[in-house]
Design a protein around this motif. Sequence first.
Motif, PDB file in Angstrom:
ATOM      1  N   VAL A   1      -2.281  -2.034 -20.769  1.00  0.00           N
ATOM      2  CA  VAL A   1      -1.552  -0.847 -20.319  1.00  0.00           C
ATOM      3  C   VAL A   1      -0.090  -1.193 -20.054  1.00  0.00           C
ATOM      4  N   ASN A   2       0.782  -0.206 -20.235  1.00  0.00           N
ATOM      5  CA  ASN A   2       2.199  -0.367 -19.926  1.00  0.00           C
ATOM      6  C   ASN A   2       2.423  -0.142 -18.434  1.00  0.00           C
ATOM      7  N   LEU A   3       3.161  -1.045 -17.798  1.00  0.00           N
ATOM      8  CA  LEU A   3       3.398  -0.961 -16.360  1.00  0.00           C
ATOM      9  C   LEU A   3       4.896  -0.919 -16.067  1.00  0.00           C
ATOM     10  N   GLU A   4       5.257  -0.073 -15.109  1.00  0.00           N
ATOM     11  CA  GLU A   4       6.654   0.025 -14.684  1.00  0.00           C
ATOM     12  C   GLU A   4       6.717   0.432 -13.217  1.00  0.00           C
ATOM     13  N   ARG A   5       7.562  -0.235 -12.448  1.00  0.00           N
ATOM     14  CA  ARG A   5       7.824   0.168 -11.070  1.00  0.00           C
ATOM     15  C   ARG A   5       8.904   1.240 -11.038  1.00  0.00           C
ATOM     16  N   PRO A   6       8.971   2.037  -9.966  1.00  0.00           N
ATOM     17  CA  PRO A   6      10.029   3.062  -9.874  1.00  0.00           C
ATOM     18  C   PRO A   6      11.409   2.414  -9.895  1.00  0.00           C
ATOM     19  N   THR A   7      12.377   3.162 -10.427  1.00  0.00           N
ATOM     20  CA  THR A   7      13.743   2.649 -10.441  1.00  0.00           C
ATOM     21  C   THR A   7      14.354   2.735  -9.047  1.00  0.00           C
ATOM     22  N   ALA A   8      15.204   1.789  -8.717  1.00  0.00           N
ATOM     23  CA  ALA A   8      15.874   1.793  -7.416  1.00  0.00           C
ATOM     24  C   ALA A   8      17.128   2.645  -7.477  1.00  0.00           C
TER      25      ALA A   8
ATOM     26  N   HIS B   1       0.842  -1.201   0.000  1.00  0.00           N
ATOM     27  CA  HIS B   1       0.000   0.000   0.000  1.00  0.00           C
ATOM     28  C   HIS B   1       0.877   1.252   0.000  1.00  0.00           C
ATOM     29  N   GLY B   2       0.588   2.183  -0.901  1.00  0.00           N
ATOM     30  CA  GLY B   2       1.358   3.422  -0.980  1.00  0.00           C
ATOM     31  C   GLY B   2       2.478   3.404  -2.000  1.00  0.00           C
ATOM     32  N   ASP B   3       2.795   2.241  -2.551  1.00  0.00           N
ATOM     33  CA  ASP B   3       3.836   2.172  -3.584  1.00  0.00           C
ATOM     34  C   ASP B   3       3.371   2.866  -4.863  1.00  0.00           C
ATOM     35  N   SER B   4       4.327   3.240  -5.691  1.00  0.00           N
ATOM     36  CA  SER B   4       4.016   3.877  -6.973  1.00  0.00           C
ATOM     37  C   SER B   4       4.225   2.899  -8.120  1.00  0.00           C
ATOM     38  N   ILE B   5       3.331   2.947  -9.078  1.00  0.00           N
ATOM     39  CA  ILE B   5       3.455   2.160 -10.307  1.00  0.00           C
ATOM     40  C   ILE B   5       3.002   3.057 -11.460  1.00  0.00           C
ATOM     41  N   ALA B   6       3.811   3.118 -12.511  1.00  0.00           N
ATOM     42  CA  ALA B   6       3.448   3.914 -13.685  1.00  0.00           C
ATOM     43  C   ALA B   6       2.526   3.103 -14.583  1.00  0.00           C
ATOM     44  N   VAL B   7       1.380   3.701 -14.909  1.00  0.00           N
ATOM     45  CA  VAL B   7       0.387   3.068 -15.782  1.00  0.00           C
ATOM     46  C   VAL B   7       0.257   3.928 -17.030  1.00  0.00           C
ATOM     47  N   ASN B   8       0.735   3.423 -18.156  1.00  0.00           N
ATOM     48  CA  ASN B   8       0.785   4.207 -19.400  1.00  0.00           C
ATOM     49  C   ASN B   8       1.470   5.554 -19.175  1.00  0.00           C
TER      50      ASN B   8
ATOM     51  N   VAL C   1      -0.566   2.688  -5.291  1.00  0.00           N
ATOM     52  CA  VAL C   1      -1.252   1.430  -4.977  1.00  0.00           C
ATOM     53  C   VAL C   1      -2.125   1.635  -3.742  1.00  0.00           C
ATOM     54  N   VAL C   2      -3.429   1.421  -3.910  1.00  0.00           N
ATOM     55  CA  VAL C   2      -4.373   1.543  -2.798  1.00  0.00           C
ATOM     56  C   VAL C   2      -4.583   0.191  -2.134  1.00  0.00           C
ATOM     57  N   GLU C   3      -4.796  -0.831  -2.956  1.00  0.00           N
ATOM     58  CA  GLU C   3      -4.968  -2.196  -2.462  1.00  0.00           C
ATOM     59  C   GLU C   3      -4.170  -3.145  -3.344  1.00  0.00           C
ATOM     60  N   HIS C   4      -3.769  -4.255  -2.773  1.00  0.00           N
ATOM     61  CA  HIS C   4      -2.989  -5.239  -3.526  1.00  0.00           C
ATOM     62  C   HIS C   4      -3.413  -6.628  -3.081  1.00  0.00           C
TER      63      HIS C   4
ATOM     64  N   GLY D   1      -2.952 -10.702  -4.635  1.00  0.00           N
ATOM     65  CA  GLY D   1      -2.490 -11.593  -5.693  1.00  0.00           C
ATOM     66  C   GLY D   1      -1.696 -10.824  -6.730  1.00  0.00           C
ATOM     67  N   ASP D   2      -2.063 -10.982  -8.004  1.00  0.00           N
ATOM     68  CA  ASP D   2      -1.353 -10.278  -9.077  1.00  0.00           C
ATOM     69  C   ASP D   2      -2.109  -9.046  -9.542  1.00  0.00           C
ATOM     70  N   GLU D   3      -3.027  -8.544  -8.697  1.00  0.00           N
ATOM     71  CA  GLU D   3      -3.795  -7.355  -9.046  1.00  0.00           C
ATOM     72  C   GLU D   3      -3.609  -6.257  -8.002  1.00  0.00           C
ATOM     73  N   PHE D   4      -3.787  -5.019  -8.441  1.00  0.00           N
ATOM     74  CA  PHE D   4      -3.762  -3.892  -7.524  1.00  0.00           C
ATOM     75  C   PHE D   4      -4.783  -2.857  -7.972  1.00  0.00           C
ATOM     76  N   THR D   5      -5.190  -1.988  -7.055  1.00  0.00           N
ATOM     77  CA  THR D   5      -6.120  -0.919  -7.383  1.00  0.00           C
ATOM     78  C   THR D   5      -5.425   0.420  -7.198  1.00  0.00           C
ATOM     79  N   ALA D   6      -5.863   1.411  -7.978  1.00  0.00           N
ATOM     80  CA  ALA D   6      -5.298   2.757  -7.914  1.00  0.00           C
ATOM     81  C   ALA D   6      -6.391   3.771  -8.208  1.00  0.00           C
ATOM     82  N   ASP D   7      -6.393   4.853  -7.444  1.00  0.00           N
ATOM     83  CA  ASP D   7      -7.353   5.931  -7.658  1.00  0.00           C
ATOM     84  C   ASP D   7      -6.774   6.958  -8.621  1.00  0.00           C
ATOM     85  N   VAL D   8      -7.636   7.493  -9.493  1.00  0.00           N
ATOM     86  CA  VAL D   8      -7.215   8.496 -10.476  1.00  0.00           C
ATOM     87  C   VAL D   8      -8.112   9.716 -10.309  1.00  0.00           C
TER      88      VAL D   8
END
Length: 243
Positions: free
Chosen positions: A81-88, A37-44, A50-53, A55-62
């Motif tokens: 959609v294209n998905l990417e996690r933040p770089t470390a 919860h609270g992580d960032s994921i780039a969607v397109n 990330v609001v909820e997570h 299994g292999d799904e998550f929800t996000a508010d827009v």
Amino acid sequence: MFTGIVEELGEITAVENLGDACRFRLRGPVVTQGAQHGDSIAVNGVCLTVVEHEGDEFTADVMAETLARSSLGALAVGSRVNLERPTAVGARLGGHIVQGHVDGTGTVLERTPSEHWEIVRISLPAALARYVVEKGSITVDGISLTVVDAGLDHFTVSLIPTTLALTTLGVKQPGDPVNLEVDVIAKYVERLLTVGDGTGAGVRTTAPQEPGVRTTAPQEPGVRATAPREPGTERDTEPEASR
């Protein structure tokens, strides 16, 4: 911060209309690994939280601002959609600096296929044109791409087979919208040159000098540019040792 290297093609599994916002549920087995919860994921190309997570799904508010400025409002159940996690910190910067803050949208205008790659021409909002340069970087739907040609109202990119196979640009057709984020460094440079530090520093107060144009009148041969000094007031000759 992201780098514009898409990790996987995800899918919208649910859309909930909240009036002045909406909530997406997305499937992404790769980007949800270790997600909290609270992580960032780039969607397109849009940075979402990330609001909820589960299994292999998550929800996000827009929120409304994001829906108005990006193409996320056009997504529906089943959209890819294209998905990417933040770089470390310390990781390789595979693409370029991407904030996930979309500057505007463009439209796919034309696709020109070749044997091993494809050239795609995309419309460019007038307000963003000055930030796009030939061989510079631009983010299209979260993908870090090199600009092949930059026009006043469009630009082109060349897509390799990997990009075509693993991102949404492989299926986007003329008329489809795409999210655009220009190089943030260019925006900061422009801001510094036009605003400075608030005291006027960095603000150009005179018109730029044209190449080859002198800003002062040429000096006549044999005429001194300054008045001669009085003898004995300040040394205006060569030192004795050099005579």
